[in-house]
Design an enzyme around this catalytic site. Sequence first.
Site, PDB file in Angstrom:
ATOM      1  N   SER A 123     -12.496   5.120 -17.084  1.00 19.97           N
ATOM      2  CA  SER A 123     -11.897   5.554 -16.250  1.00 19.97           C
ATOM      3  C   SER A 123     -12.649   7.001 -15.391  1.00 19.97           C
ATOM      4  O   SER A 123     -12.675   7.166 -14.611  1.00 19.97           O
ATOM      5  CB  SER A 123     -10.367   5.559 -15.860  1.00 19.97           C
ATOM      6  N   HIS A 144     -16.534  -0.619 -14.574  1.00 17.00           N
ATOM      7  CA  HIS A 144     -14.951  -0.436 -14.423  1.00 17.00           C
ATOM      8  C   HIS A 144     -14.480  -0.589 -13.136  1.00 17.00           C
ATOM      9  O   HIS A 144     -14.920  -0.737 -12.048  1.00 17.00           O
ATOM     10  CB  HIS A 144     -14.890   1.789 -13.874  1.00 17.00           C
ATOM     11  N   GLU A 156     -16.962  -1.099  -9.913  1.00 21.68           N
ATOM     12  CA  GLU A 156     -18.271   0.339 -10.406  1.00 21.68           C
ATOM     13  C   GLU A 156     -19.216   0.139 -11.576  1.00 21.68           C
ATOM     14  O   GLU A 156     -18.603   0.184 -12.864  1.00 21.68           O
ATOM     15  CB  GLU A 156     -18.106   1.684 -10.474  1.00 21.68           C
ATOM     16  N   ASN A 195     -12.393   7.501  -8.881  1.00 18.97           N
ATOM     17  CA  ASN A 195     -11.822   8.036  -9.586  1.00 18.97           C
ATOM     18  C   ASN A 195     -11.714  10.036  -9.251  1.00 18.97           C
ATOM     19  O   ASN A 195     -10.865  10.672  -9.825  1.00 18.97           O
ATOM     20  CB  ASN A 195     -11.416   7.565 -11.130  1.00 18.97           C
TER      21      ASN A 195
HETATM   22  N1  3HC Z   1      -1.127 -10.295  -9.296  1.00 17.34           N
HETATM   23  C1  3HC Z   1      -0.355 -11.998  -8.246  1.00 17.34           C
HETATM   24  N2  3HC Z   1       0.508 -10.761  -8.092  1.00 17.34           N
HETATM   25  C2  3HC Z   1       0.671  -9.498  -8.232  1.00 17.34           C
HETATM   26  C3  3HC Z   1      -0.326  -8.791  -9.175  1.00 17.34           C
HETATM   27  C4  3HC Z   1      -0.979  -9.218  -9.629  1.00 17.34           C
HETATM   28  N3  3HC Z   1      -1.453  -8.362 -11.180  1.00 17.34           N
HETATM   29  N4  3HC Z   1       0.029  -7.248  -8.472  1.00 17.34           N
HETATM   30  C5  3HC Z   1       0.963  -7.219  -7.657  1.00 17.34           C
HETATM   31  N5  3HC Z   1       1.040  -8.903  -6.947  1.00 17.34           N
HETATM   32  C6  3HC Z   1       1.801  -8.868  -6.146  1.00 17.34           C
HETATM   33  C7  3HC Z   1       3.270  -8.692  -6.117  1.00 17.34           C
HETATM   34  O1  3HC Z   1       4.743  -8.691  -6.763  1.00 17.34           O
HETATM   35  C8  3HC Z   1       3.728  -9.055  -4.716  1.00 17.34           C
HETATM   36  O2  3HC Z   1       4.523 -10.183  -4.884  1.00 17.34           O
HETATM   37  P1  3HC Z   1       5.839 -10.303  -3.669  1.00 17.34           P
HETATM   38  O3  3HC Z   1       5.660 -10.205  -2.574  1.00 17.34           O
HETATM   39  O4  3HC Z   1       5.937 -11.733  -4.077  1.00 17.34           O
HETATM   40  O5  3HC Z   1       7.089  -9.764  -4.440  1.00 17.34           O
HETATM   41  C9  3HC Z   1       2.773  -8.904  -4.141  1.00 17.34           C
HETATM   42  O6  3HC Z   1       1.414  -9.298  -5.066  1.00 17.34           O
HETATM   43  C10 3HC Z   1       2.143  -7.966  -3.276  1.00 17.34           C
HETATM   44  O7  3HC Z   1       0.278  -8.315  -2.316  1.00 17.34           O
HETATM   45  P2  3HC Z   1       0.835  -7.637  -1.385  1.00 17.34           P
HETATM   46  O8  3HC Z   1      -0.630  -8.475  -0.482  1.00 17.34           O
HETATM   47  O9  3HC Z   1       1.538  -8.524  -0.208  1.00 17.34           O
HETATM   48  O10 3HC Z   1       0.891  -6.171  -1.205  1.00 17.34           O
HETATM   49  P3  3HC Z   1       0.155  -4.581  -0.194  1.00 17.34           P
HETATM   50  O11 3HC Z   1      -0.457  -5.433   1.044  1.00 17.34           O
HETATM   51  O12 3HC Z   1       1.072  -4.124  -0.851  1.00 17.34           O
HETATM   52  O13 3HC Z   1      -1.192  -5.128  -1.997  1.00 17.34           O
HETATM   53  C11 3HC Z   1      -2.321  -3.935  -3.236  1.00 17.34           C
HETATM   54  C12 3HC Z   1      -1.019  -4.043  -3.276  1.00 17.34           C
HETATM   55  C13 3HC Z   1      -3.586  -4.857  -3.036  1.00 17.34           C
HETATM   56  C14 3HC Z   1      -1.741  -3.573  -5.022  1.00 17.34           C
HETATM   57  C15 3HC Z   1      -2.429  -2.577  -2.177  1.00 17.34           C
HETATM   58  O14 3HC Z   1      -1.083  -2.320  -2.361  1.00 17.34           O
HETATM   59  C16 3HC Z   1      -3.489  -2.033  -2.188  1.00 17.34           C
HETATM   60  O15 3HC Z   1      -4.745  -1.889  -2.206  1.00 17.34           O
HETATM   61  N6  3HC Z   1      -2.636  -0.397  -3.525  1.00 17.34           N
HETATM   62  C17 3HC Z   1      -3.962   0.661  -3.761  1.00 17.34           C
HETATM   63  C18 3HC Z   1      -4.414   0.074  -5.636  1.00 17.34           C
HETATM   64  C19 3HC Z   1      -5.676   1.370  -6.211  1.00 17.34           C
HETATM   65  O16 3HC Z   1      -5.424   1.709  -5.076  1.00 17.34           O
HETATM   66  N7  3HC Z   1      -5.981   1.117  -6.937  1.00 17.34           N
HETATM   67  C20 3HC Z   1      -6.805   1.396  -7.859  1.00 17.34           C
HETATM   68  C21 3HC Z   1      -5.997   2.639  -8.310  1.00 17.34           C
HETATM   69  S1  3HC Z   1      -7.259   3.626  -9.092  1.00 17.34           S
HETATM   70  C22 3HC Z   1      -7.758   2.651 -10.954  1.00 17.34           C
HETATM   71  O17 3HC Z   1      -7.722   1.379 -10.899  1.00 17.34           O
HETATM   72  C23 3HC Z   1      -8.992   2.912 -11.676  1.00 17.34           C
HETATM   73  C24 3HC Z   1      -8.871   3.153 -12.790  1.00 17.34           C
HETATM   74  O18 3HC Z   1      -9.746   4.314 -13.554  1.00 17.34           O
HETATM   75  C25 3HC Z   1      -7.761   4.563 -12.932  1.00 17.34           C
END
Ligand code: 3HC
Length: 360
Positions: A123, A144, A156, A195
């Site tokens: 990360s 990444h 990335e 990040n």
């Molecule tokens: N596989 C399958 N389904 C999944 C899942 C996965 N891995 N993770 C979540 N889901 C499911 C949930 O269980 C939920 O199901 P449900 O409705 O039956 O309860 C559903 O997906 C939620 O999906 P939605 O599309 O309805 O939800 P959102 O519209 O809220 O989208 C998200 C979810 C895409 C995660 C959105 O909230 C988002 O974009 N969040 C930002 C995440 C982010 O910033 N990620 C980067 C972090 S930094 C990083 O990772 C870098 C590292 O180095 C630290």
Amino acid sequence: MDSEEIERIAVLGAGNMGHGIAEVAALAGYTVTMRDINEEFVQNGYDQIEWSLDKLAEKDQISRGEADSALDRVTPVVDLSEAVGDADVVIEAVPEKMDIKKEVYREVAEHAPSEAIFATNTSSLSITELSEVSDRPEQFCGMHFFNPPVRMQLVEVISGAHTADDTLDTIEALAESMGKTPVRVRKDSPGFIVNRILVPLMNEAAWIVRGDDATVAEVDSTTKFDLGLPMGSFELADQVGIDVGYHVLEYMHQELGDAYRPCPLLAEKVEAENLGKKTGKGFYDYENGGADIPTDAGRDDVAERLLAVVANEVAGLVDADVADPDAIDQAVKLGAGFPDGPAKMADDHGLESLVETLDE
Ligand code: 3HC
């Protein structure tokens, strides 16, 4: 190696990112070995892949047949030589500690075929430094992914000082074959692009609460409903893993200076092993409903502080020539689901007041 020659991928680490990357690779048709240090960890990762594939099939995003064959393509293993012995590409997603990763690369180099490419999902850590403990710094780069890998569009691709152009081209093509959008990061700099924006945002959120300037609910309401980001700042920290964000901050603090000092609130959560969603508890309790963010508790002063920190990081990235504003905006939209890129958000808000807030 050419991307068309890639058939077998070894993913090291079956945690949040490792199992997600293994799943994405298997869905793209690759034969995957997923390795962790004991049966329990690797089985847990495998179960999570099964859960995720089921969820995707339930929602008709893939067919039941696709889910079953993707799972069949993943072999969970503990033995490292078995995992990497015939791999074309090794994607490493072990804990975010320089010493641990270096140890892994020393060992992997002994067992992987000489033509295999090593890609680290770090990360934030230096790609150059990691590449130098492998036996193939030219065949080594950053790849990444973002959490959850199956949902986030960005990869990335980061060059170290010794990375060959061919290696970067192959890894970019690999990311594309997995249905992702690769963005090339010009410089091997702590936190790369996304990040470098998100982790200081989560740290500032923690400092705001630590200083009793606002509550977790107010900060998350501001982040999600006023700034319009997909998740609250604390909800995001829980999603990523508070320990992951904390380790990234420790490294940024060491490399970039005191502005990145991790807030003690994060250290306390790590100490108590309340690491977020993956442990059932972080800033929210996932055994009792998870994040429940009020829609109307946002505050202008909180928005101003969070946005000021984000704008400052954009400026730092541009200033250090890591990426230009368009690339930053594209990466953050694809990697973190921001509806608008952070450079555009800062411009729309007005830079003058953000500079005043930073001065304060
Ligand atoms: N596989 C399958 N389904 C999944 C899942 C996965 N891995 N993770 C979540 N889901 C499911 C949930 O269980 C939920 O199901 P449900 O409705 O039956 O309860 C559903 O997906 C939620 O999906 P939605 O599309 O309805 O939800 P959102 O519209 O809220 O989208 C998200 C979810 C895409 C995660 C959105 O909230 C988002 O974009 N969040 C930002 C995440 C982010 O910033 N990620 C980067 C972090 S930094 C990083 O990772 C870098 C590292 O180095 C630290």
